[in-house]
Design a protein around this motif. Structure first.
Motif, mmCIF file in Angstrom:
data_model
loop_
_atom_site.group_PDB
_atom_site.id
_atom_site.type_symbol
_atom_site.label_atom_id
_atom_site.label_comp_id
_atom_site.label_asym_id
_atom_site.label_seq_id
_atom_site.Cartn_x
_atom_site.Cartn_y
_atom_site.Cartn_z
ATOM 1 N N ASP A 132 0.692 -0.986 0.264
ATOM 2 C CA ASP A 132 -0.155 -0.065 0.128
ATOM 3 C C ASP A 132 0.629 1.427 -0.097
ATOM 4 O OD1 ASP A 132 -2.171 -1.173 -0.278
ATOM 5 O OD2 ASP A 132 -2.628 -1.158 2.138
ATOM 6 N N GLY A 133 1.724 1.112 0.603
ATOM 7 C CA GLY A 133 2.720 2.255 1.241
ATOM 8 C C GLY A 133 3.699 2.726 -0.356
ATOM 9 N N LEU A 134 3.484 1.787 -1.142
ATOM 10 C CA LEU A 134 4.342 1.892 -2.758
ATOM 11 C C LEU A 134 3.859 2.564 -3.416
ATOM 12 C CD1 LEU A 134 6.743 -0.847 -3.126
ATOM 13 C CD2 LEU A 134 7.204 1.494 -2.589
ATOM 14 N N LEU A 135 1.682 2.220 -3.813
ATOM 15 C CA LEU A 135 1.402 3.395 -4.855
ATOM 16 C C LEU A 135 1.292 4.009 -4.005
ATOM 17 C CD1 LEU A 135 -1.652 0.104 -4.047
ATOM 18 C CD2 LEU A 135 -0.018 0.450 -6.197
ATOM 19 N N ALA A 136 1.229 4.243 -2.280
ATOM 20 C CA ALA A 136 0.698 5.451 -2.104
ATOM 21 C C ALA A 136 1.804 7.033 -2.489
ATOM 22 C CB ALA A 136 -0.088 5.734 -0.250
ATOM 23 N N ILE A 137 2.470 6.502 -2.866
ATOM 24 C CA ILE A 137 3.431 7.417 -2.947
ATOM 25 C C ILE A 137 3.850 8.123 -4.579
ATOM 26 C CG2 ILE A 137 5.029 6.632 -1.214
ATOM 27 C CD1 ILE A 137 7.015 5.738 -3.111
ATOM 28 N N PHE A 138 2.979 6.599 -5.043
ATOM 29 C CA PHE A 138 2.824 6.561 -6.841
ATOM 30 C C PHE A 138 1.822 7.838 -7.268
ATOM 31 C CE2 PHE A 138 7.148 4.530 -7.055
ATOM 32 C CZ PHE A 138 7.118 4.971 -8.349
ATOM 33 N N SER A 139 1.752 8.265 -5.987
ATOM 34 C CA SER A 139 -0.549 9.148 -6.122
ATOM 35 C C SER A 139 -0.278 10.147 -5.652
ATOM 36 C CB SER A 139 -1.793 7.672 -5.072
ATOM 37 O OG SER A 139 -1.406 6.662 -6.145
ATOM 38 N N GLY A 178 -5.500 11.846 -5.333
ATOM 39 C CA GLY A 178 -6.515 11.249 -5.067
ATOM 40 C C GLY A 178 -6.294 10.180 -6.671
ATOM 41 N N GLN A 179 -5.628 10.800 -7.472
ATOM 42 C CA GLN A 179 -5.137 9.675 -8.927
ATOM 43 C C GLN A 179 -3.572 9.195 -9.115
ATOM 44 O OE1 GLN A 179 -5.247 12.782 -11.889
ATOM 45 N NE2 GLN A 179 -7.116 12.337 -12.807
ATOM 46 N N SER A 180 -3.951 7.348 -9.688
ATOM 47 C CA SER A 180 -2.644 7.064 -10.147
ATOM 48 C C SER A 180 -1.823 7.321 -10.210
ATOM 49 C CB SER A 180 -2.993 5.627 -9.858
ATOM 50 O OG SER A 180 -3.851 4.795 -8.387
ATOM 51 N N PHE A 181 -0.383 7.287 -10.682
ATOM 52 C CA PHE A 181 0.500 7.668 -12.068
ATOM 53 C C PHE A 181 1.944 7.253 -12.579
ATOM 54 C CE2 PHE A 181 -0.995 11.598 -10.569
ATOM 55 C CZ PHE A 181 -1.820 12.517 -11.749
ATOM 56 N N GLY A 182 1.904 6.098 -11.015
ATOM 57 C CA GLY A 182 2.760 4.824 -12.165
ATOM 58 C C GLY A 182 2.622 3.973 -10.426
ATOM 59 N N PHE A 183 4.121 3.227 -11.235
ATOM 60 C CA PHE A 183 4.223 2.141 -10.556
ATOM 61 C C PHE A 183 5.552 2.213 -10.176
ATOM 62 C CE2 PHE A 183 0.389 0.703 -12.528
ATOM 63 C CZ PHE A 183 -0.683 0.434 -11.397
ATOM 64 N N ALA A 184 5.544 1.288 -8.324
ATOM 65 C CA ALA A 184 7.508 1.268 -8.519
ATOM 66 C C ALA A 184 7.664 0.009 -8.617
ATOM 67 C CB ALA A 184 7.417 0.855 -7.223
ATOM 68 N N ARG A 185 9.144 -0.039 -9.511
ATOM 69 C CA ARG A 185 10.006 -1.162 -9.687
ATOM 70 C C ARG A 185 10.242 -2.285 -8.609
ATOM 71 N NH1 ARG A 185 15.760 -0.966 -12.080
ATOM 72 N NH2 ARG A 185 16.434 -1.101 -9.814
ATOM 73 N N ASP A 186 10.069 -1.784 -7.370
ATOM 74 C CA ASP A 186 11.389 -1.853 -6.626
ATOM 75 C C ASP A 186 10.819 -1.461 -5.314
ATOM 76 O OD1 ASP A 186 13.077 -0.218 -5.999
ATOM 77 O OD2 ASP A 186 13.870 -0.595 -7.856
ATOM 78 N N ASN A 187 11.120 -1.926 -3.749
ATOM 79 C CA ASN A 187 11.776 -1.113 -2.655
ATOM 80 C C ASN A 187 13.118 -0.748 -2.567
ATOM 81 O OD1 ASN A 187 9.983 0.047 -0.356
ATOM 82 N ND2 ASN A 187 11.391 -1.665 0.153
ATOM 83 N N ASP A 188 13.405 -0.144 -2.224
ATOM 84 C CA ASP A 188 14.363 0.541 -2.138
ATOM 85 C C ASP A 188 15.048 -0.411 -0.812
ATOM 86 O OD1 ASP A 188 16.728 1.221 -3.317
ATOM 87 O OD2 ASP A 188 15.856 3.131 -1.966
ATOM 88 N N LEU A 244 11.020 2.874 3.334
ATOM 89 C CA LEU A 244 9.879 2.106 2.429
ATOM 90 C C LEU A 244 9.411 3.146 1.208
ATOM 91 C CD1 LEU A 244 7.143 0.492 1.924
ATOM 92 C CD2 LEU A 244 6.225 1.375 3.431
ATOM 93 N N GLY A 245 9.953 2.794 0.136
ATOM 94 C CA GLY A 245 9.710 3.242 -1.250
ATOM 95 C C GLY A 245 10.401 3.005 -2.311
ATOM 96 N N GLY A 246 10.689 4.019 -3.326
ATOM 97 C CA GLY A 246 11.320 3.352 -4.264
ATOM 98 C C GLY A 246 10.867 3.746 -5.894
ATOM 99 N N VAL A 281 14.533 -5.740 -4.468
ATOM 100 C CA VAL A 281 13.350 -6.666 -3.881
ATOM 101 C C VAL A 281 12.303 -5.842 -4.563
ATOM 102 C CG1 VAL A 281 11.983 -6.235 -2.066
ATOM 103 C CG2 VAL A 281 14.131 -6.004 -1.998
ATOM 104 N N PRO A 282 11.220 -6.581 -5.426
ATOM 105 C CA PRO A 282 10.624 -6.425 -6.266
ATOM 106 C C PRO A 282 9.222 -6.141 -5.289
ATOM 107 C CG PRO A 282 10.893 -9.104 -5.578
ATOM 108 C CD PRO A 282 12.044 -7.988 -5.054
ATOM 109 N N ALA A 283 9.123 -5.216 -6.302
ATOM 110 C CA ALA A 283 7.533 -3.725 -5.713
ATOM 111 C C ALA A 283 6.730 -5.178 -5.486
ATOM 112 C CB ALA A 283 7.126 -2.532 -6.431
#
Length: 414
Positions: free
Chosen positions: A113-120, A123-133, A292-294, A332-334
């Protein structure tokens, strides 16, 4: 073959070529990090015939300047590897993905969820993390063995790593370090603050209060500075500009320990010594914290081929693309809740290294600040003050007090 038949073949080939669409994918990375990107392109090309991928690659140090220039001119790559997504999304340079996600039923449930949140943003989604750093502690087993020291363990706390770094630092007759005990990456300060029970803001995504100048924050940053200035067991960040990065220092045996991510594994596998990984040391009271993030994938709002860019982004962020990256062990894959992706990551780990450390440490992740003004705040206020601490020009207490005043004035002006 008759001329008519040959002409027909050529015409068919030309029509096929014209039917293909070429899009540009940009990313950064050290030499050892690049092969997985090209493996993904090869797999994508093999999976379909309609879209071809051109590459725009640059080292970390110059990547973002070029991207910013291209964004300003409306010529940004179609698909980009980026971080700090809200700062871009707030400027309208990224394409929102929600309609595509809903239309095509793209599965986001395997992402943290945290990785989805940082790409939002908004209220809109703009991308997907490749990995967790995720960061771990890499250590040179040969240097530990030569010093007669036990290897780092999950029981280590800050005092343990400080003592080990001092013991593993070697100096010449003039007192100059020829081997450092530990090398750090300048941008990892949030995890030290978190390990000491502190925070940078009350909410990393929508902050209302700056907290880094708390006693916990001051103690954490001063601890880093003391290892550099008092102990001399950690090279200064200015010195590393000449000595080399954590990757270069560790792979050449000039430092016994580094804290960094899984992307370094391919480079370190070529090192002329044996090494392993351990969890990051806990803070003084036993608090464990990691990143938590990438970085991840987004689409330019000015792309001339948005549907093709979305097709490629789905491949990158789906099982196929994630498995390719996971199978290299460089991150580490997202979407490691996807069993196929998780299995690819675990099986990719060298026999001498336990990838379980990366998985366990990911569970300790805490979000770093990620809001539209953060990059400006960090670059113009936070980092300059940290530099004064790390060079000994100011104490952490004084510098963070000044930093807090400036950050609060920044918020008040907005």
């Amino acid at each position: 073959m008759t001329r008519i038949a040959l002409a027909a073949v050529l015409a068919a080939a030309l029509a096929f070529a014209h039917a293909q669409t070429t899009i540009v994918w940009s990313f950064w990375g050290d030499p050892g990090e690049l092969p997985p990107n090209y493996e993904v392109i090869e797999a994508f090309h093999a999976a379909q015939d309609d879209i071809r991928i051109d590459v725009q690659h640059a080292p970390w140090g110059s990547y973002f300047d070029r991207i910013q220039t291209q964004m300003a001119g409306g010529t940004a790559p179609d698909v980009m590897f980026l971080n700090n997504i809200p700062s871009y999304a707030s400027r309208g340079v990224l394409a929102p993905l929600d309609e595509w996600i809903a239309r095509d039923g793209f599965d986001t449930s395997t992402y943290l969820d945290g990785l989805l949140a940082i790409f939002s943003y908004d209220g809109q989604s703009f991308g997907f993390a490749r990995d967790n750093d995720t960061n771990v502690l890499y250590f040179n087993k040969d240097l530990f063995d030569a010093a007669g020291m036990e290897y780092p363990s999950a029981d280590w706390r800050w005092d343990d790593i400080r003592e080990a770094a001092q013991a593993l630092t070697v100096r010449d007759d003039r007192g100059r370090a020829t081997q450092y005990g530990l090398a750090l990456e300048k941008n990892r300060y949030p995890q030290w603050v978190y390990q000491n029970g502190g925070a940078l803001f009350d909410d990393p995504l929508a902050p209302t209060e700056f907290l880094m100048d708390s006693p916990e924050g001051v103690e954490a940053i001063q601890f880093i500075a003391d290892m550099i200035l008092e102990d001399g067991s950690v090279p200064s960040f200015d010195a590393m500009a000449q000595l080399g990065s954590t990757t270069e220092l560790f792979s050449t045996g000039r430092v016994a320990m580094v804290m960094t991510n899984a992307a370094r594994i391919p480079t370190f596998m070529d090192a002329a010594f044996t090494w392993d990984v351990a969890p990051l040391p806990a803070g003084p009271t036993g608090i464990r914290a990691n990143t938590l993030g990438g970085a991840g994938y987004v689409i330019s709002s000015t792309s001339q081929h948005p549907e093709e860019a979305w097709t490629f982004l789905q491949f990158l962020a789906g099982t196929e693309g994630q498995s390719v990256f996971a199978s290299t062990g460089v991150a580490v894959p997202a979407s490691y809740a996807n069993p196929d992706v998780a299995g690819a990551f675990i099986s990719a780990c060298p026999e001498t290294v336990s990838c379980q450390v990366f998985i366990d440490e990911t569970g300790n992740g805490q979000l770093a600040p990620n809001f539209p003004d953060w990059r400006e705040i960090e670059n113009t206020i936070v980092v300059p003050h940290l530099d004064l601490i790390y060079t000994g020009e100011m104490s952490a207490a004084d510098a963070l007090a000044s930093m807090g005043d400036e950050v609060r004035r920044f918020f008040a002006s907005r």
